[in-house]
Design a protein around this motif. Sequence first.
Motif, PDB file in Angstrom:
ATOM      1  N   LYS A  50     103.378  21.687  47.577  1.00 54.99           N
ATOM      2  CA  LYS A  50     102.209  22.863  47.481  1.00 54.99           C
ATOM      3  C   LYS A  50     101.596  23.239  46.227  1.00 54.99           C
ATOM      4  O   LYS A  50     100.338  23.211  45.793  1.00 54.99           O
ATOM      5  CB  LYS A  50     102.498  24.171  48.386  1.00 54.99           C
ATOM      6  CG  LYS A  50     101.316  24.735  48.890  1.00 54.99           C
ATOM      7  CD  LYS A  50     101.726  25.690  49.919  1.00 54.99           C
ATOM      8  CE  LYS A  50     100.440  26.874  50.089  1.00 54.99           C
ATOM      9  NZ  LYS A  50     100.937  28.346  50.411  1.00 54.99           N
ATOM     10  N   ALA A  51     102.638  23.365  45.335  1.00 58.81           N
ATOM     11  CA  ALA A  51     102.329  23.602  43.734  1.00 58.81           C
ATOM     12  C   ALA A  51     102.084  22.411  43.091  1.00 58.81           C
ATOM     13  O   ALA A  51     101.801  22.580  41.956  1.00 58.81           O
ATOM     14  CB  ALA A  51     103.685  24.415  43.137  1.00 58.81           C
ATOM     15  N   GLY A  52     102.085  21.422  43.663  1.00 62.34           N
ATOM     16  CA  GLY A  52     101.743  20.078  42.804  1.00 62.34           C
ATOM     17  C   GLY A  52     102.741  19.637  41.919  1.00 62.34           C
ATOM     18  O   GLY A  52     102.494  18.917  40.961  1.00 62.34           O
ATOM     19  N   ILE A  53     104.086  20.000  42.314  1.00 61.72           N
ATOM     20  CA  ILE A  53     105.199  19.451  41.434  1.00 61.72           C
ATOM     21  C   ILE A  53     105.885  18.411  42.046  1.00 61.72           C
ATOM     22  O   ILE A  53     106.204  18.285  43.254  1.00 61.72           O
ATOM     23  CB  ILE A  53     106.061  20.862  41.240  1.00 61.72           C
ATOM     24  CG1 ILE A  53     105.437  21.840  40.601  1.00 61.72           C
ATOM     25  CG2 ILE A  53     107.433  20.363  40.522  1.00 61.72           C
ATOM     26  CD1 ILE A  53     106.328  23.326  40.591  1.00 61.72           C
ATOM     27  N   PRO A  54     106.161  17.221  41.154  1.00 60.33           N
ATOM     28  CA  PRO A  54     106.757  16.238  41.709  1.00 60.33           C
ATOM     29  C   PRO A  54     108.169  16.627  42.534  1.00 60.33           C
ATOM     30  O   PRO A  54     108.760  17.619  41.869  1.00 60.33           O
ATOM     31  CB  PRO A  54     107.059  15.124  40.546  1.00 60.33           C
ATOM     32  CG  PRO A  54     106.004  15.680  39.677  1.00 60.33           C
ATOM     33  CD  PRO A  54     105.838  17.073  39.733  1.00 60.33           C
ATOM     34  N   THR A  55     108.707  15.784  43.605  1.00 63.16           N
ATOM     35  CA  THR A  55     109.728  16.148  44.170  1.00 63.16           C
ATOM     36  C   THR A  55     110.496  14.820  44.246  1.00 63.16           C
ATOM     37  O   THR A  55     109.964  13.689  44.375  1.00 63.16           O
ATOM     38  CB  THR A  55     109.679  16.616  45.446  1.00 63.16           C
ATOM     39  OG1 THR A  55     108.933  15.655  46.396  1.00 63.16           O
ATOM     40  CG2 THR A  55     108.874  17.991  45.729  1.00 63.16           C
ATOM     41  N   VAL A  56     111.872  14.687  44.136  1.00 60.38           N
ATOM     42  CA  VAL A  56     112.732  13.570  44.179  1.00 60.38           C
ATOM     43  C   VAL A  56     113.972  14.087  45.067  1.00 60.38           C
ATOM     44  O   VAL A  56     114.593  15.128  44.904  1.00 60.38           O
ATOM     45  CB  VAL A  56     113.294  12.987  42.809  1.00 60.38           C
ATOM     46  CG1 VAL A  56     114.202  11.916  43.306  1.00 60.38           C
ATOM     47  CG2 VAL A  56     112.126  12.750  42.009  1.00 60.38           C
ATOM     48  N   VAL A  57     114.010  13.351  45.927  1.00 60.74           N
ATOM     49  CA  VAL A  57     115.276  13.470  47.045  1.00 60.74           C
ATOM     50  C   VAL A  57     116.394  12.379  46.700  1.00 60.74           C
ATOM     51  O   VAL A  57     116.096  11.482  46.639  1.00 60.74           O
ATOM     52  CB  VAL A  57     114.979  13.400  48.577  1.00 60.74           C
ATOM     53  CG1 VAL A  57     115.883  13.419  49.445  1.00 60.74           C
ATOM     54  CG2 VAL A  57     113.889  14.257  48.884  1.00 60.74           C
ATOM     55  N   ILE A  58     117.668  13.147  46.361  1.00 59.63           N
ATOM     56  CA  ILE A  58     118.915  12.196  46.282  1.00 59.63           C
ATOM     57  C   ILE A  58     119.864  12.461  47.084  1.00 59.63           C
ATOM     58  O   ILE A  58     120.849  13.575  47.003  1.00 59.63           O
ATOM     59  CB  ILE A  58     119.296  12.325  44.793  1.00 59.63           C
ATOM     60  CG1 ILE A  58     118.044  12.049  43.583  1.00 59.63           C
ATOM     61  CG2 ILE A  58     120.357  11.578  44.446  1.00 59.63           C
ATOM     62  CD1 ILE A  58     118.272  12.663  42.168  1.00 59.63           C
ATOM     63  N   PRO A  59     120.035  11.998  48.458  1.00 62.33           N
ATOM     64  CA  PRO A  59     121.019  12.140  49.053  1.00 62.33           C
ATOM     65  C   PRO A  59     122.353  11.971  48.810  1.00 62.33           C
ATOM     66  O   PRO A  59     122.542  10.804  48.005  1.00 62.33           O
ATOM     67  CB  PRO A  59     120.604  11.266  50.504  1.00 62.33           C
ATOM     68  CG  PRO A  59     119.378  10.583  50.143  1.00 62.33           C
ATOM     69  CD  PRO A  59     119.295  10.763  48.474  1.00 62.33           C
ATOM     70  N   TRP A  60     123.298  12.880  48.964  1.00 66.09           N
ATOM     71  CA  TRP A  60     124.853  12.804  48.574  1.00 66.09           C
ATOM     72  C   TRP A  60     125.101  11.551  49.118  1.00 66.09           C
ATOM     73  O   TRP A  60     125.939  10.626  48.255  1.00 66.09           O
ATOM     74  CB  TRP A  60     125.483  13.937  49.225  1.00 66.09           C
ATOM     75  CG  TRP A  60     126.989  13.847  48.816  1.00 66.09           C
ATOM     76  CD1 TRP A  60     127.946  13.471  49.637  1.00 66.09           C
ATOM     77  CD2 TRP A  60     127.499  14.339  47.599  1.00 66.09           C
ATOM     78  NE1 TRP A  60     129.105  13.571  48.937  1.00 66.09           N
ATOM     79  CE2 TRP A  60     128.941  13.974  47.583  1.00 66.09           C
ATOM     80  CE3 TRP A  60     127.025  14.935  46.368  1.00 66.09           C
ATOM     81  CZ2 TRP A  60     129.729  14.444  46.771  1.00 66.09           C
ATOM     82  CZ3 TRP A  60     128.012  15.208  45.538  1.00 66.09           C
ATOM     83  CH2 TRP A  60     129.334  15.121  45.601  1.00 66.09           C
ATOM     84  N   SER A  61     124.930  11.011  50.286  1.00 72.33           N
ATOM     85  CA  SER A  61     125.572   9.854  50.798  1.00 72.33           C
ATOM     86  C   SER A  61     125.136   8.567  50.365  1.00 72.33           C
ATOM     87  O   SER A  61     125.795   7.722  50.524  1.00 72.33           O
ATOM     88  CB  SER A  61     125.096  10.033  52.600  1.00 72.33           C
ATOM     89  OG  SER A  61     123.862  10.060  52.403  1.00 72.33           O
ATOM     90  N   SER A  62     124.039   8.657  49.653  1.00 72.98           N
ATOM     91  CA  SER A  62     123.619   7.574  48.795  1.00 72.98           C
ATOM     92  C   SER A  62     124.325   7.142  47.682  1.00 72.98           C
ATOM     93  O   SER A  62     124.231   6.118  47.051  1.00 72.98           O
ATOM     94  CB  SER A  62     121.994   7.381  48.877  1.00 72.98           C
ATOM     95  OG  SER A  62     121.727   8.547  47.686  1.00 72.98           O
TER      96      SER A  62
END
Length: 210
Positions: A50-62
């Motif tokens: 919503k604030a226009g900030i990039p996000t990255v998801v790094i799952p532990w399982s990966s």
Amino acid sequence: MPLTAPPIAVLISGTGSNLQALIDTMGGDYRIAVVLSDREDAPGLRRARKAGIPTVVIPWSSHGDRDGFTDAVCDAARRFGAEALVLAGFMRILGPSGITAFPDAIINIHPALLPAFPGAHAVEQALAHGVRYTGVTVHFVDEQVDHGPIIAQEPVAILPGDDVESLHARMQTVEHRLLPRVVSAFGRGELAVEGRHVHWRQPTQTRGVI
Ligand code: GRF
């Protein structure tokens, strides 16, 4: 004062109310370059988007182990230019390579007056132990869990009839004030680490510890 607001990465696993406090205070002292999460369902990710900030998801399982996960987190943060990591409700422990990659530049918020009640159940443990005061600690991260040099602390009284929910809600109002204050001071280069002690000093022309 720093010439530009230093870019930071904020790491979350959950609601992200502390992230929101950091977003609301962002400006001349620091800039959130990226929000990282180990959980793709972390509600805080919506706040970032919503604030226009990039996000990255790094799952532990990966990654399967702490070192691989830590390297992936640090690589992602660096890719977005982050000079520091702020752990705001991040429920994973970073390995030693993270401390090496961001020396004196990883900040964590913990819902207790460390060194009392480290770990993931600090609010419950404070209530169960019968202490009259608990509180909030913001500290630099070192190799041990909830252990590094303390930057700021504020006590919170435990009131008759408190349960985990009511106490944690009161603590969070403190967190939302304390964490942005610390990250702003850090961004202005005002925090100097000397052993276990953190000195708050006057702004200079340099970025200090960043
Ligand atoms: C905070 O209480 C923080 O102290 C702890 O995790 C909680 C995160 O809350 N480490 P939120 O996701 O920022 O709302």
